[in-house]
Scaffold this active site. Structure first.
Site, PDB file in Angstrom:
ATOM      1  CG  ASP A  87      45.937  45.408  45.319  1.00  0.00           C
ATOM      2  OD1 ASP A  87      46.977  45.002  44.206  1.00  0.00           O
ATOM      3  OD2 ASP A  87      44.780  44.868  45.245  1.00  0.00           O
ATOM      4  CG  ASP A 142      43.390  46.616  36.370  1.00  0.00           C
ATOM      5  OD1 ASP A 142      43.019  45.584  37.090  1.00  0.00           O
ATOM      6  OD2 ASP A 142      44.850  46.652  36.736  1.00  0.00           O
ATOM      7  CG  ASP A 143      38.437  43.826  37.173  1.00  0.00           C
ATOM      8  OD1 ASP A 143      37.722  43.065  36.244  1.00  0.00           O
ATOM      9  OD2 ASP A 143      38.200  43.350  38.399  1.00  0.00           O
ATOM     10  CE  LYS A 203      46.980  43.845  37.711  1.00  0.00           C
ATOM     11  NZ  LYS A 203      46.513  45.246  38.148  1.00  0.00           N
ATOM     12  CD1 TRP A 204      47.305  34.744  36.532  1.00  0.00           C
ATOM     13  CD2 TRP A 204      47.054  34.170  34.166  1.00  0.00           C
ATOM     14  NE1 TRP A 204      46.875  33.528  36.464  1.00  0.00           N
ATOM     15  CE2 TRP A 204      46.735  33.080  34.953  1.00  0.00           C
ATOM     16  CE3 TRP A 204      47.475  34.092  32.872  1.00  0.00           C
ATOM     17  CZ2 TRP A 204      46.200  31.898  34.287  1.00  0.00           C
ATOM     18  CZ3 TRP A 204      46.887  32.983  32.439  1.00  0.00           C
ATOM     19  CH2 TRP A 204      46.352  31.849  33.027  1.00  0.00           C
ATOM     20  CG  ASP A 205      44.590  39.962  40.015  1.00  0.00           C
ATOM     21  OD1 ASP A 205      44.966  39.633  40.909  1.00  0.00           O
ATOM     22  OD2 ASP A 205      43.970  41.079  39.895  1.00  0.00           O
ATOM     23  CB  CYS A 239      48.619  40.391  39.665  1.00  0.00           C
ATOM     24  SG  CYS A 239      47.588  41.492  40.661  1.00  0.00           S
ATOM     25  NE  ARG A 250      38.237  42.293  44.204  1.00  0.00           N
ATOM     26  CZ  ARG A 250      38.671  42.764  42.969  1.00  0.00           C
ATOM     27  NH1 ARG A 250      39.216  41.808  42.201  1.00  0.00           N
ATOM     28  NH2 ARG A 250      38.595  43.885  42.872  1.00  0.00           N
ATOM     29  CG  ASN A 271      42.026  39.427  42.818  1.00  0.00           C
ATOM     30  OD1 ASN A 271      42.718  40.068  43.515  1.00  0.00           O
ATOM     31  ND2 ASN A 271      41.606  39.947  41.706  1.00  0.00           N
TER      32      ASN A 271
HETATM   33  C1  GLA Z   1      43.228  42.907  42.162  1.00  0.00           C
HETATM   34  C2  GLA Z   1      44.690  43.606  41.912  1.00  0.00           C
HETATM   35  C3  GLA Z   1      44.735  44.905  41.548  1.00  0.00           C
HETATM   36  C4  GLA Z   1      43.563  45.156  40.575  1.00  0.00           C
HETATM   37  C5  GLA Z   1      42.015  44.560  40.988  1.00  0.00           C
HETATM   38  C6  GLA Z   1      41.206  44.618  39.769  1.00  0.00           C
HETATM   39  O1  GLA Z   1      42.998  43.643  43.595  1.00  0.00           O
HETATM   40  O2  GLA Z   1      45.867  43.431  42.824  1.00  0.00           O
HETATM   41  O3  GLA Z   1      45.853  45.605  41.033  1.00  0.00           O
HETATM   42  O4  GLA Z   1      43.884  44.498  39.053  1.00  0.00           O
HETATM   43  O5  GLA Z   1      42.415  43.256  41.241  1.00  0.00           O
HETATM   44  O6  GLA Z   1      39.918  44.069  40.174  1.00  0.00           O
END
Ligand code: GLA
Length: 731
Positions: free
Chosen positions: A543, A359-360, A473-475, A521, A439, A477
């Site tokens: 989340d 992840d991130d 996983k393409w986010d 995402c 964010r 935010n």
């Molecule tokens: C979002 C996603 C989480 C995670 C964070 C990472 O909040 O929904 O699942 O990947 O970013 O910063």
């Protein structure tokens, strides 16, 4: 063979369904297997909607429908327009509003012709051509009928050959007219970690509008999906329901107007807010599609229609396979290095998942991504955390016997990043205004082709360097604040062009990587729609992974989206035991976001066994039909089941959602979707190590008829808060 014959028969009956009721009156029937939408063109060539509902047995009788339940005088003859133009004699909410090149702010749209053609197995497209009698301005109304699924996909295409540009102020995808005595709208609202809360309310005279102006992460407060029940509130297996959803990942507006005749008008499309679109002569404007299904057997049928349609026609590999995974987000957050990750690969393998998802936090050097305040845009491996790069990790994972996937958020930029320093003009922000962050980040200007190339390149570079990388996983935010592009000459095109830019990028990626699994995402479920799901194999609903919360969140998404696309992870959120969380996650695509090494012996054994069990039942959950049995909004428990097409296997999930004295399944629950004539053996799955299932102690065989008439008690109570039962045909 049957698969081919049925659509053919339907097609045959469709070609017969154009009828003439009076000279000049044309009825255009857009039919699916069980439903019909009928457009009447009157003698003045006005296209009007005269029926949305069940298909008639005799197609020639559509020609007898005239008024569409109009109760009284319609001053304009346009209340039920198939695409209501603004500015001339219309008095109600328009579907389209334009200013012509000469400044005339009115539009008239008359029928010119229509055509119908098969456009795929079981799909028939009807196009109705409309034109302004005074101006060279045309609209095409497109209706794609998915015959077996009873789903209609509707959009419009606008074009003109006026001397100069025309300004489109509003340009809906669809305009329906549905008469009933009463209307009950179910819409959904929420925020981060509390997505998809349903509200059902009667619609009364006037306008009710669902909309978003958030730009990206558009569904954070309200998704573009709804149910309208006619005459009585929506029931699971009874009553007339229209389920609708707009396939668009940006600002939308869905307007419900109960008109002066007490009939329901519905206009769905892109939000006209700050989005006047200048259309040059000879160019086309195609709206996104509005998808809807009509059912007269309740919400259950409506959802199954959408699920079947989505699996077959929309979601990549919708009828295919998915990978189970272990994600490190909640296990490590930003705090990891190669050693830690390599250990996690081994944990994933031990657990029994297919893939590890990093992840991130893996990128950024000048400004390392050690928290969420830096580095978005700088998509190079952080050399301190990952000195040997992603390639090394992919290899290490593969050596541990697990595939490797990665998180990206390529539409975004941190103010603290090299990208922002180099390309401030690539960022959406307003001159002379304070920058507002969501964010701690800003949105890149996807209307700019150079930015599209950059965003495409983020994934393409990773994939080119690591061809065996198996999951993205393409986010997304952040919402768009201070919406302004430094390079787009038309500021009011921004919201529309942003989404189009995003789709261009996704289209390129999908063309090059057709089989790559990709998760949609958006800080949870901030972007769940069938526009984006053309490109993504699955989505992240929220989340919030608290097992109890998830029962509700997944329940509500399930009205529109199929289990195969719903990513559910077992995490440490909430107070429910691991069995409860696992059972809930199994109603979709299961994943884990936990520290495997912290599981005790029984928890680990249970989880390993659960993944093996999942392998046995996933086909039914992913590709079967969903039947909701007991609503958590009406009882102490939630209960739902999936049945495969062959009806020889079903999986049934029940959860205690209230804790009062004697709360639980006090009586048998009637099942659905089984074959009454067959026998089914019931077996409990996911039995926790050290406990026994009374259900498994003796053979339990019942006919489908018995189970659907009398039912079976899964015995859910405070000691058995979640129960998973498998039904297999017993011969
Ligand atoms: C979002 C996603 C989480 C995670 C964070 C990472 O909040 O929904 O699942 O990947 O970013 O910063």
């Amino acid at each position: 063979m049957l698969r081919l014959v049925v659509p053919l028969l339907i097609l045959l009956s469709l070609t017969m369904s154009v009828g003439w009721s009076a000279p000049g009156d044309i009825h255009i029937a857009i039919e699916t297997k069980r439903t019909a939408l009928v457009i009447l063109v009157d003698k003045d060539q006005n296209p009007t909607v005269v029926h949305v509902g069940p298909k008639l047995d005799r197609a020639d009788e559509y020609a007898k429908i005239s008024g569409n339940g109009k109760r009284g005088e319609d001053y304009t003859g346009l209340y039920n327009s198939a695409y209501t133009p603004a500015g001339s004699r219309n008095l109600l909410e328009p579907a389209i509003q334009v200013t012509h090149a000469d400044g005339n702010p009115s539009l008239d749209l008359r029928y010119v012709r229509h055509e119908r053609k098969p456009v795929g197995e079981g799909i028939v497209e009807t196009t109705v051509f409309l034109k302004d009698p005074q101006y060279p301005f045309e609209v095409e109304l497109h209706y794609k009928a998915y015959l077996l699924e009873d789903v209609i996909e509707q959009w419009s295409v606008i074009r003109h050959t006026e001397k100069n540009s025309v300004v489109l102020h509003k340009y809906a995808s669809a305009n329906l007219y549905i008469p009933a005595q009463h209307y009950y709208l179910t819409h959904f609202h929420g925020d981060w970690a509390q997505e998809m809360n349903p509200v059902e309310e009667p619609l009364t005279e006037g306008l009710k509008v669902l909309d978003t102006k958030l730009g990206t992460r558009a569904d954070l407060f309200q998704p573009p999906s709804f149910l309208v029940a006619l005459n009585q509130p929506a029931e699971e297996d009874k009553g007339e329901v229209v389920a609708g959803t707009l396939a668009w990942s940006g600002n939308y507006q869905i307007a419900f107007e109960v008109d002066p005749l007490h009939n329901l008008r519905l206009m769905a499309g892109i939000n006209p807010y700050a989005s006047a679109y200048t259309l040059a002569p000879g160019k086309e404007f195609a709206t996104p599609a509005f998808l809807y299904t009509y059912s007269n057997t309740g919400k259950g049928t409506a959802s199954r229609n959408l699920h079947r349609w989505a699996r077959k026609f929309r979601i990549p590999q919708g009828e295919g396979n998915r990978l189970t995974l272990l994600n490190n987000w909640e296990a490590t957050y930003f705090d990891f290095n190669e050693e830690k990750l390599t250990e996690l690969f081994k944990d994933g393998k031990k657990l029994g998942v297919d893939l590890f998802l990093l992840d991130d936090g893996w990128f950024g050097n000048k400004y390392p991504r050690n928290n969420d305040r830096a580095a978005l845009g700088d998509w190079q491996e952080n050399v301190k955390k990952l000195p040997h790069g992603l390639g090394y990790l992919v290899k290490q994972a593969e050596e541990a016997g697990i595939k490797f996937g990665i998180w990206v958020e390529p539409e975004m930029v941190s103010p603290k990043s090299e990208l922002y320093e180099k390309h401030a003009d690539w960022v959406l922000k307003l001159p002379n205004r304070q920058e507002y962050y969501f964010r701690n980040q800003l949105v890149l200007d996807l209307t700019n082709p150079k930015v599209q190339d950059f965003v495409y390149g983020v994934v393409d570079d990773i994939m080119t360097k690591n061809p065996t990388l198996s999951y993205i996983k393409w986010d997304c935010n952040a919402v768009i604040y201070n919406a302004f592009s430094a390079t787009n000459p038309n500021p009011s095109h921004l919201y529309v062009d942003y989404v189009r830019g995003l789709y261009k990028v996704m289209e390129r990626l999908r063309t090059k990587y057709p089989a790559l699994p990709m998760m949609l995402c958006s800080g949870g479920g901030g972007r769940v729609d069938y526009g984006a799901l053309r490109y993504f194999t699955e989505f992240w609903p929220s989340d919030n992974t608290d097992g109890l919360e998830r029962v509700f969140i997944q329940w509500n998404y399930s009205y529109f989206f199929p289990a195969i696309a719903t990513c559910n992870h077992v995490t440490d959120w909430g107070k429910q035991p691991i069995k409860f969380r696992t059972d809930v996650a199994m109603m979709g695509k299961i994943g884990y976001d936990i520290v495997v090494s912290k599981l005790d012996e029984k928890e680990l054994e249970f989880s390993q066994q659960a993944l093996k069990t999942y392998d046995q039942i996933k086909d039914v959950v992913w590709h079967g039909d969903l039947f909701r049995l007991v609503s958590p909004y009406e009882a102490d428990l939630a209960s739902l089941m999936y049945v495969n097409d062959a009806k020889d296997k079903a999986v049934w999930f029940s959860y205690l959602i209230k804790n009062r004295y004697r709360a639980g399944s006090v009586a048998p629950i009637r099942l659905k979707g089984l074959d009454p004539a067959r026998n089914y053996a019931i077996r409990e799955l996911n039995v926790y190590p050290g406990t026994k299932s009374a259900i498994n102690a003796t053979p339990q065989v019942y006919s489908g008829n018995y189970l659907m008439t009398i039912g079976f008690n899964p015995t859910v109570d405070t000691r058995r808060t979640s129960v998973v039962l498998e039904l297999s045909e017993s011969k």
